[in-house]
Design an enzyme around this catalytic site. Structure first.
Site, short mmCIF file in Angstrom:
data_model
loop_
_atom_site.label_atom_id
_atom_site.label_comp_id
_atom_site.label_asym_id
_atom_site.label_seq_id
_atom_site.Cartn_x
_atom_site.Cartn_y
_atom_site.Cartn_z
CD GLU A 116 7.88 -4.42 -2.14
OE1 GLU A 116 9.00 -3.47 -3.48
OE2 GLU A 116 8.38 -4.45 -1.47
CG HIS A 139 4.10 -9.01 -3.42
ND1 HIS A 139 5.16 -9.68 -3.07
CD2 HIS A 139 4.32 -8.20 -2.15
CE1 HIS A 139 6.16 -9.65 -2.49
NE2 HIS A 139 5.26 -9.06 -1.48
CG HIS A 141 4.00 -11.37 2.39
ND1 HIS A 141 4.22 -10.61 3.65
CD2 HIS A 141 4.57 -10.99 1.50
CE1 HIS A 141 4.59 -9.30 2.66
NE2 HIS A 141 5.03 -10.10 2.02
CD GLU A 169 -3.40 -30.83 -13.64
OE1 GLU A 169 -4.43 -30.28 -13.30
OE2 GLU A 169 -3.76 -31.47 -14.69
CG HIS A 210 9.27 -10.67 1.17
ND1 HIS A 210 10.12 -8.93 0.92
CD2 HIS A 210 8.37 -9.94 0.31
CE1 HIS A 210 8.86 -8.09 1.18
NE2 HIS A 210 7.59 -8.93 0.36
P1 13P Z 1 3.07 -1.93 1.24
O1 13P Z 1 1.63 -1.58 2.44
O2 13P Z 1 3.86 -0.64 0.85
O3 13P Z 1 2.24 -2.52 -0.39
O4 13P Z 1 3.78 -3.96 1.15
C1 13P Z 1 3.43 -4.15 1.62
C2 13P Z 1 5.04 -5.51 1.25
O5 13P Z 1 4.18 -7.23 0.92
C3 13P Z 1 6.28 -5.15 1.23
O6 13P Z 1 6.07 -6.46 0.36
ZN ZN Z 2 5.79 -7.97 0.60
#
Ligand code: 13P
Ligand code: ZN
Length: 271
Positions: A116, A139, A141, A169, A210
């Protein structure tokens, strides 16, 4: 030369990866972080003239030439970062051509930065224009935020409004709101460009079905933004199937924002 494993920025990456894993947000190799470093600080730990190898970036990041980042490796598990920093993390510098990364440390097993990286670097470029102190793109999840994208409209205003309504908040922590992208293929320049476009307006960008991106001047700020969205999304999912008797009214959200003197997204309220 000081020991790189004792560098505060390496320690910060170590602790936030472990923390995020334990939140249940980063299953397997899920999630990635890029953190822009100060060259003079890095030079206390590394010979910055020694390039281990070069890795193509896959797009032109000429706005970031010479900038140094510590970045999680692709395919690497956040849960393992604390046990092998040099394999799971890497320190890269954007080379003079703008399209190559110079590896200064890490990815010891021959690995490379996160898939990413386009979304990260393109977001850094945009956020730095808004705030020269921005350093971190994160980033991950988070479970309830993802759950919410299954059942909630994917619209910046509506999504932000619902999250703001969940706890008082939220509007204080992210008065600029949340950008939402529809489902897209990940790990390419296209989603990177779409993310960076949202970063023009927002420090938080949800990738439907995602995950989420957060931007901040340090690890705590990026993490804190995401953590606050996730808390609100958890509340939303907990009460989704129950009758709603009480809510924070838009007049009350406005009152909070004004009492804190915030420059908030007035157009995201229905007043
Ligand atoms: P990477 O292992 O390449 O960092 O990817 C993980 C991920 O969350 C893809 O969106
Ligand atoms: Zn991801």
């Amino acid at each position: 030369m000081k020991d790189i494993l004792s560098a505060p920025f390496v320690k910060e990456m170590q602790s936030v990866c472990s923390n995020m894993y334990r939140q249940g947000w980063d299953e397997r190799n899920g999630g990635n972080i890029s953190y822009m470093l100060d060259e003079t600080e890095v030079a206390e730990y590394l010979d910055i003239n020694k390039v281990i190898r070069t890795i193509p970036i896959g797009f032109n990041a000429s706005e970031l030439i010479g900038k140094i980042f510590i970045v999680t490796g692709t395919g690497k598990y956040f849960k393992n970062v604390e046990y092998d920093l040099e394999t799971n993390l890497g320190i890269i510098r954007i080379a003079e051509d703008g399209t190559t990364a110079e590896l200064l440390w890490g990815y010891r097993d021959g690995g490379r930065f996160t898939s990413e990286l386009p979304a990260h670097l393109m977001s850094h470029i945009v956020r730095l224009k808004h705030d020269p102190n921005n350093r971190v793109i994160m980033h991950t999840h988070p479970t309830y935020t993802l759950a919410m994208t299954h059942i909630h409209e994917l619209d910046d205003k509506k999504f932000t409004h619902t999250i703001w309504e969940m706890c008082t908040e939220c509007i204080v922590v992210f008065p600029d709101g949340i950008g939402v992208l529809p489902w897209m293929v990940c790990g390419n320049n296209e989603i990177g460009e779409a993310t960076a476009k949202k970063m023009e307006e927002f420090r938080l960008v949800v990738w439907a079905l995602h995950g989420i991106y957060g931007a901040g001047k340090n690890i705590d700020e990026a993490f804190g933004l995401i953590e606050t969205v996730e808390k609100a999304a958890k509340l939303y999912m907990l009460i989704a199937q129950m009758p709603h008797i009480n809510t924070i009214l838009d007049t009350e959200l406005k009152a909070v924002a004004e009492s804190f003197g915030l420059n908030y997204r007035k157009d995201f309220l229905n007043l």
